[in-house]
Design a protein around this motif. Structure first.
Motif, short mmCIF file in Angstrom:
data_model
loop_
_atom_site.label_atom_id
_atom_site.label_comp_id
_atom_site.label_asym_id
_atom_site.label_seq_id
_atom_site.Cartn_x
_atom_site.Cartn_y
_atom_site.Cartn_z
N ALA A 194 0.82 -1.22 0.00
CA ALA A 194 0.00 0.00 0.00
C ALA A 194 0.85 1.26 0.00
O ALA A 194 0.45 2.28 -0.56
N LYS A 195 2.05 1.19 0.63
CA LYS A 195 2.91 2.37 0.71
C LYS A 195 3.37 2.86 -0.66
O LYS A 195 3.76 4.01 -0.81
N PHE A 196 3.32 1.99 -1.65
CA PHE A 196 3.72 2.41 -3.01
C PHE A 196 2.59 3.20 -3.68
O PHE A 196 2.80 3.83 -4.71
N PHE A 197 1.40 3.13 -3.11
CA PHE A 197 0.25 3.73 -3.79
C PHE A 197 -0.35 4.94 -3.06
O PHE A 197 -1.23 5.58 -3.60
N GLY A 198 0.08 5.23 -1.87
CA GLY A 198 -0.47 6.41 -1.19
C GLY A 198 0.01 6.54 0.23
O GLY A 198 0.55 5.61 0.82
N GLU B 176 -4.35 9.01 4.75
CA GLU B 176 -5.68 8.41 4.70
C GLU B 176 -5.83 7.45 3.53
O GLU B 176 -6.45 6.39 3.63
N LYS B 177 -5.21 7.86 2.41
CA LYS B 177 -5.29 7.00 1.22
C LYS B 177 -4.66 5.63 1.52
O LYS B 177 -5.21 4.58 1.17
N PHE B 178 -3.53 5.69 2.18
CA PHE B 178 -2.83 4.45 2.56
C PHE B 178 -3.72 3.59 3.47
O PHE B 178 -3.87 2.38 3.25
N GLN B 179 -4.32 4.25 4.46
CA GLN B 179 -5.18 3.52 5.40
C GLN B 179 -6.36 2.86 4.66
O GLN B 179 -6.72 1.72 4.94
N ASN B 180 -6.93 3.62 3.70
CA ASN B 180 -8.07 3.08 2.95
C ASN B 180 -7.66 1.88 2.10
O ASN B 180 -8.41 0.90 2.00
N ILE B 181 -6.50 1.98 1.50
CA ILE B 181 -6.02 0.86 0.67
C ILE B 181 -5.86 -0.40 1.53
O ILE B 181 -6.33 -1.49 1.18
N VAL B 182 -5.19 -0.21 2.68
CA VAL B 182 -4.96 -1.37 3.56
C VAL B 182 -6.29 -1.95 4.04
O VAL B 182 -6.48 -3.18 4.05
N GLN B 183 -7.22 -1.06 4.39
CA GLN B 183 -8.52 -1.52 4.88
C GLN B 183 -9.22 -2.37 3.80
O GLN B 183 -9.78 -3.43 4.10
#
Lengths: 422, 238
Positions: B101-105, B108-115
């Motif tokens: 996920a860290k490669f993509f944001g 909050e964006k990172f948190q949303n991706i992981v979620q």
């Protein structure tokens, strides 16, 4: 049955990729051994010396007869300056000056002084072979004088009879004049630079290199490489990220290793001698250069490892690829332990310079002796080497090679291998 | 805009021609299936589109970005799930999703991706265990979660249900379908005919590096007067 298993194991393990590193290293070790020369032969060689006998008495005659019989005397005159030049010119080990009151002093119950002007060429273990032979010879001179004193049945002090001579030593080492130390004492002082630092760097390179190569092997074995290569990240960042991560792991592992090793090595060191007293201390800028040299060499080593790592098919094949790095690190460390950069044959010097991680092994010793061109040249070379290797690695990462390996030339008729599944 | 446009693509490995001039398109919001036997060239085609392999000749564009020139831009909008993909065994499932996920944001964006990754993989408490302890089905679900959590514009899935049991395979197909409903274009390969009929809007049959037929499952069955896609394929390569 067992033969069948042995045959399969042999075929699986005895492959070109595991054989080549062994052959290369065997050839390298053989060549290095040949170039450094035979220790036994060198120990039997007569030390090349010059003698200035200003005494001409009974005991200096004894000394002269011992020295002329068992050393190769290239100067036998009365001018110390001229003698020193002659010995230097003939690649000799020392000039011995027997002062005019040598015999007189012994008869007067005082030890006879022998002035020794050592010409030290290198601080490696093998560089002190000639001086060691001469030290043995000077001991023989003392013994012969003792014998003579006992035969004369003199009433001299028994302590003097047993040790009738003393030495006043000056060592010339790469432009520095170190008073009061013989080459072996100086070599012992430099043991940290001669042994500890090469071993530290060697371990750092091997451990960090193993990490990066294994990481490449694991990426392939665990099938994570394809995913990594499709992520929105530059190939150069993947390469550098792997290098820095492995460098950190290598440094931690090397530090743990060194805690034990340095404690072991301190047992060989003389603690009462201060290098600064002999003009051999390093300044802040010198330590900075050592640090830069180590950092750049580590990057150079790891960049080479990552290129090698691209050839790894899996974790096991990665282990075989570590071997050339280990061998290069070992060769560098051993050459530097045994010989000085300036005292090895030219071809070996080129080889040593070409191995980028040999430079921090030599840096501290070189800086003590003000050999800045070697250190700065080494840093520049390792930096260029790193840039080239990273460029090669990025190129491989951008190519098909990383995923497909080498493709054998074949044009096979294709047959469908349909897996009917419902 | 077309999600993928492949024109006369040729891919050689040395003297071996793996792909021999294939052309196809994938539309936005569509599931397009490449089907064929082992060694037909499916994975090679997917790897080329996923920016992993170089093109010998022909052209490939992904949402208008041309390969290999704009590979960096393509990687920002695609997600690739290889057939035999794995995850880093010393990481936990959660750590692995974080890493990707860290490669993509950030933030909050990172948190949303992981979620989203956690929801898709649906591994419960086991997400905090090391990947090394996962079964094959759990690992595959984690990887499908990884591939779809980043909301790619194009998901390239190579044999997405490979090696999974019926229950897990069905779950993965459900996840893919829900992503497509959210607007993701999917290019997948399979040699499982049933799966292809269930998932794909359109299909290309590939054999010996060439596309031998393409269309919807219904069109192909009608064209070849066949009861199923398997029969279509057999007739198409004759």
């Amino acid at each position: 049955m067992i033969g069948n298993i042995i045959k399969k194991e042999f075929k699986e393990l005895f492959v070109l990729s595991t054989l080549i590193p062994i052959v290369v290293v065997a050839i390298a070790y053989g060549s290095v051994g040949q170039m450094i020369g035979n220790v036994g032969e060198r120990m039997e060689e007569k030390p090349v010396i010059g003698i200035v006998d200003m005494d001409g008495g009974d005991f200096s005659d004894i000394a002269m007869s011992v020295l002329i019989g068992r050393a190769k005397v290239v100067y036998d005159g009365s001018d110390a300056e001229e003698g020193l030049e002659e010995v230097r010119g003939k690649n000799g080990v020392a000039l011995l000056v027997i002062p005019e009151d040598f015999s007189q002093n012994i008869y007067a119950n005082h030890p006879g002084e022998i002035e020794i002007y050592w010409i030290m060429k290198g601080a490696g273990m093998m560089d002190s072979i000639s001086s060691g032979a001469l030290e043995g010879l000077i001991q023989s001179v003392s013994q012969e004088i003792s014998k003579e004193l006992i035969q004369q049945d003199s009433s001299l002090d028994p302590a003097l009879v047993l040790a009738p001579t003393t030495r006043i030593e000056t060592t010339f080492f790469k432009g520095k004049e170190v008073e009061g130390l013989s080459p072996s004492q100086l070599g012992n002082m430099l043991i940290s630079q001669s042994i500890v630092i090469p071993v530290v760097v060697m371990m750092l390179i091997i451990l960090a290199g193993a990490s990066v190569i294994s990481s490449m092997g694991l990426e392939k074995e665990n099938k994570t490489l394809e995913t990594l290569l499709t992520l929105p990240v530059r190939r150069s960042h993947i390469v550098i990220g792997k290098m820095v991560g492995s460098a950190l792991v290598g440094m931690i592992m090397a530090a743990i290793y060194m805690i034990g090793f340095s404690r072991y090595m301190t047992s060989f060191q003389s603690s009462d001698i201060n290098l600064a007293d002999f003009g051999l201390a390093l300044g802040v800028q010198d330590y900075l250069l050592v640090g830069i040299s180590l950092f750049v060499a580590l990057l150079a080593g790891l960049s080479l490892c990552i290129v090698l790592g691209t050839f790894a098919k899996n974790y096991r094949s990665a282990q075989a690829l570590i071997f050339p790095i280990t061998a290069l690190a070992l060769i560098s460390a051993f050459i530097i332990m045994f010989k000085d950069f300036d005292t090895i044959p030219a071809i070996l010097r080129v080889l040593l310079f070409a191995i980028p991680f040999s430079h921090p092994m030599m840096a501290m010793r070189a800086l003590m002796l003000d050999n800045y061109p070697l250190v700065i040249g080494g840093i520049a070379y390792a930096a260029v080497f790193t840039v080239i290797m990273i460029a090669v690695a990025v190129r491989i990462f951008n190519s098909d090679r990383l995923l497909t390996g080498s493709v054998r030339k074949r044009v096979a008729p294709r047959k469908p291998a349909w897996g009917l599944r419902r | 805009m077309k999600a993928v446009e492949v024109r006369e693509l040729v891919k050689d490995y040395g003297n071996f021609r793996a792909i021999n001039g294939i052309s196809f398109e994938v539309n936005e919001g569509e599931v397009f299936g490449l089907i064929g036997p082992n060694g037909a060239g499916k994975t090679t085609a997917l790897r080329v589109i996923a920016t992993l392999l170089q093109i010998t000749s022909g052209s490939v564009t992904v949402f208008g970005y041309e390969l290999p020139k704009e590979a960096g831009e393509v990687r920002k909008i695609i997600s690739y799930l290889p057939e035999e993909a794995g995850a880093y065994k010393n990481l936990t499932g959660k750590e692995y999703l974080n890493f990707i996920a860290k490669f993509f944001g950030d933030g909050e964006k990172f948190q949303n991706i992981v979620q989203r990754g956690l929801e898709i993989s649906n591994l419960g408490e086991r997400i905090n265990d090391k990947v090394d302890t996962y079964s094959k089905g759990m690992t595959r679900r984690l990887l499908v979660g990884r591939a779809l959590m980043v909301n790619p514009r194009l998901a390239i899935l190579d044999e997405p249900t490979s090696g999974l049991d019926v229950i897990n395979a069905q779950e993965v197909r459900r996840i893919i379908n829900s992503s497509v409903e959210a607007g993701v274009a999917v290019l997948l390969s399979s040699h499982n005919m049933l799966e292809v009929e269930l998932l794909c809007h359109r299909i290309a049959l590939i054999n010996e590096g060439r596309i031998v037929a393409s269309g919807t499952a219904a069109e192909l069955k009608k064209e070849y007067d066949a009861g199923n896609i398997e029969e279509v394929f057999v007739k198409a390569i004759k």
